[in-house]
Design an enzyme around this catalytic site. Sequence first.
Site, PDB file in Angstrom:
ATOM      1  N   ARG A  41      35.286  81.642  73.711  1.00  0.00           N
ATOM      2  CA  ARG A  41      35.939  82.769  73.057  1.00  0.00           C
ATOM      3  C   ARG A  41      37.362  82.465  72.587  1.00  0.00           C
ATOM      4  O   ARG A  41      37.681  82.599  71.413  1.00  0.00           O
ATOM      5  CB  ARG A  41      35.982  83.979  74.003  1.00  0.00           C
ATOM      6  CG  ARG A  41      34.632  84.530  74.394  1.00  0.00           C
ATOM      7  CD  ARG A  41      34.783  85.857  75.107  1.00  0.00           C
ATOM      8  NE  ARG A  41      33.527  86.342  75.649  1.00  0.00           N
ATOM      9  CZ  ARG A  41      33.368  87.513  76.250  1.00  0.00           C
ATOM     10  NH1 ARG A  41      34.412  88.316  76.387  1.00  0.00           N
ATOM     11  NH2 ARG A  41      32.200  87.886  76.721  1.00  0.00           N
ATOM     12  N   HIS A  71      26.138  85.455  67.424  1.00  0.00           N
ATOM     13  CA  HIS A  71      27.215  85.865  68.333  1.00  0.00           C
ATOM     14  C   HIS A  71      26.758  87.047  69.183  1.00  0.00           C
ATOM     15  O   HIS A  71      26.703  88.174  68.705  1.00  0.00           O
ATOM     16  CB  HIS A  71      28.458  86.236  67.528  1.00  0.00           C
ATOM     17  CG  HIS A  71      29.719  86.233  68.336  1.00  0.00           C
ATOM     18  ND1 HIS A  71      30.262  85.093  68.884  1.00  0.00           N
ATOM     19  CD2 HIS A  71      30.542  87.247  68.702  1.00  0.00           C
ATOM     20  CE1 HIS A  71      31.367  85.390  69.529  1.00  0.00           C
ATOM     21  NE2 HIS A  71      31.559  86.697  69.440  1.00  0.00           N
ATOM     22  N   TYR A  86      33.418  99.933  54.601  1.00  0.00           N
ATOM     23  CA  TYR A  86      34.188 100.232  53.401  1.00  0.00           C
ATOM     24  C   TYR A  86      34.708  98.976  52.693  1.00  0.00           C
ATOM     25  O   TYR A  86      35.215  99.070  51.587  1.00  0.00           O
ATOM     26  CB  TYR A  86      35.390 101.118  53.736  1.00  0.00           C
ATOM     27  CG  TYR A  86      35.017 102.458  54.313  1.00  0.00           C
ATOM     28  CD1 TYR A  86      34.173 103.332  53.618  1.00  0.00           C
ATOM     29  CD2 TYR A  86      35.502 102.865  55.546  1.00  0.00           C
ATOM     30  CE1 TYR A  86      33.831 104.561  54.152  1.00  0.00           C
ATOM     31  CE2 TYR A  86      35.158 104.093  56.088  1.00  0.00           C
ATOM     32  CZ  TYR A  86      34.321 104.942  55.388  1.00  0.00           C
ATOM     33  OH  TYR A  86      33.982 106.145  55.912  1.00  0.00           O
TER      34      TYR A  86
END
Length: 827
Positions: free
Chosen positions: A43, A89, A132
């Site tokens: 990570r 992932h 968006y």
Amino acid sequence: MARRPATPDLPPEDLVEKIVDIDVATEMEGSFLEYAYSVIYSRALPDARDGLKPVQRRIVYQMADMGLRPDRPYVKSARVVGEVMGKLHPHGDAPIYDAMVRLAQAFSLRLPLVDGHGNFGSLDDGPAASRYTEARMAPSAMAMTQGLDEDVVDLVPNYDSKLTQPSVLPAAIPNLLVNGATGIAVGMATNMAPHNLVEVVAAARHLVLHPDATLEDLMRFVPGPDLPTGGKIVGLDGVRDAYRTGRGAFRTRATARIENVTPKRKGIVVTELPYLVGPEKVIEKIKEGVQSKKLSGISDAVDLTDRQHGLRLVIEIKTGFHPEAVLEQLYRYTPMEDSFSINNVALVDGQPRTLGLRELLQVWVGHRIDVVRRRSRYRLRKRQERLHLVEGLLVAIVDIDEVIQVIRTSDDSDEARTRLRSVFDLSEPQAEYILELRLRRLTRFSRLDLEREQQELREEIARLEALLADEALLRGLVSDEMAEVAATYGTPRRTILLEHAGGASVAGAAAVPAGRGRAAAPLEIPDAPCWALLSATGLLARTGDDDAPGRGDGTRRSRHDVVASAVPTTARAEVGALTSRGRVLRVPVLDLPSLPPTDGPPTLSGGLPVGEAVTLEKDERVVALVPLTADAPPLALATAQGVVKRVTPGDVPGNRDAWEVIGLKDGDEVVGGAAARDEDELVLVSTDTSLLHFPASHVRPQGRAAGGMSGMKLGAGARVVAFSVVRPEDPDPVVVTVAGASSALPGTQTGSAKVTPFALYPAKGRATGGVRSHRFLKGEDALILAHVGAAPARATGSGGQPVPLPEPDPRRDGSGTPLAAPVHAIG
């Protein structure tokens, strides 16, 4: 042991629960180590080879797999996030989208890898939701993934072992150094500064060709970080420590300049901020500093940033404060100066290590050499396989009739393949390829094409074998590819590097204002002596007391203007502007821009226009500056109708910004004024060439409401064109007269000028006609300009351009010399 209560439905031996005793400390240690391992390796920390964390690598790889190249249309970010989450992932969509947003932010990365379309956030605001926004690969991401289909890196299983993903990207760009990294793991963290691609590649190429290069050699190519937001790095000792040990710190400063934000007020305009510092954060800290009294001299801070002009933060300075000192306060108490701590921690061979500049370059260079070597082996293998098939096909084309006969007489494809191998001595891949051959390939031109391809393949194989056999050739190819990447994606340096706050830049930049450890300028402008100046083109300014305008050698004159009036005063005092309507307007000296120090003649081009300093009525103009202090000599003035007056020194209203100093008759106007002691001479020049001067003591001081007294007897149609005060200490005063036609439009005739020593003109009594000062040439009938004052006198045109004057003429009433251009004013 713990036992459950017995139930009648089950036998007793099945009701006993087996509990294993475990040491809590051992269990916690093992669990914590597993968690720490997962965070560190999966990570938080980037790989030193491609500079990417696993989630970033998976985003870039998945976008490449989806075909989202820069020449393709954008797709919704939510689609990319969903593909990454579903295939590679095994975590939530929020961290995936956050990582993708950072890859698209030009203010976070020096070379973004994602081309975002929509609101991907700013330094002060977060991005829009993934539904968006749209995204695709940036051109630089293509270089990061180039060659993935040529076995250049190892592929590893995904989280459910159904798909594969690259363990590292080919990374033709030194992404870790160029874009930096930040991450917090368990027990360790990383924070790396971005750098310039061209500089990093130059250092890497040097290391490729000179593997034993020292850190000092490499720092000649990489002098310091290059932040996406520009700014300045102040102090390079911490940068050198980081390049040597992997740990260090440096200070970043905003790029700011001092400008006139309004005609009366200066301001600090910030165009670049420290890395990851937004303008709203700076404004918030400025407001807090002003409220807590840590910051002084600031009247307002406005963010005028837009997409067209970029960052523009305007900080207005109060009158009476040094902008340079206020800027130093801002550096000290706001994020306009920030610190950056470098901690170069990255994974090398699966282990976290702290790396210096040389080690970081070595890892990436080694990775690129390995990628090019594996790619070359892959290409060699593919070309050898293709050459093998082409050679078999050529054999078949030579004996095509026999090949067809063998195939037609075979019972099935397996028998045909076996017979072809035995009859023509072919390999199994060659026989299989011939069986799948289309008849159209059996033409004569096809054979020529195959022979040409055979030759090209042999040449390519020979080149690849030579490349793999010679380490020097391999390194040369790697270096050339690095140079191509730098030429394609490189941009000029944005961040200026400074050895210290007041020193010269190692990157060729100018020094910034004094910083910590240096003597700071006073915050407020002291009430020091200075001169208030009025130029002939109507500009106001102030300067130092030791630079008297129009005196001595005239070092304070303007290059393209002349000083029409000058008053000795102090920086925090006030002067008066005498107008043609007989009014005096109060002008604070601090509102006037200060002329910068200069070894040569200064220019008043940065002065304040008179109309911005005072409010004038229609057809009213400022004719002179006058002192307002109680100990100043009386103010002497003259009108166009020959009236003179001296105003009582202390007759100045303390609560008014404008007042009358003479009662004018209809059609009359003030032509000039200045402070006059009793021993000074008052000089009037009329349009009919008469010049009269007499002692100022002949005019008694009067109150403001008085109308003055007769000063000069004028001929029919004549008017006073100039009024001056000549002091005994003035060096070599001269009289300058310019004659022309009274009927010509102002500014259209050149006329003739004469310069004469003032001492040649005898004194006369007040209210007399004086003596003639100029003889007219043909076509001239009036004086259009006149000036009496200390030498040297200089003339200017209407645009402020200099107009040469003739040499002094010893004839008191001689004629003038034609001028080269019209004269607007003399000073």
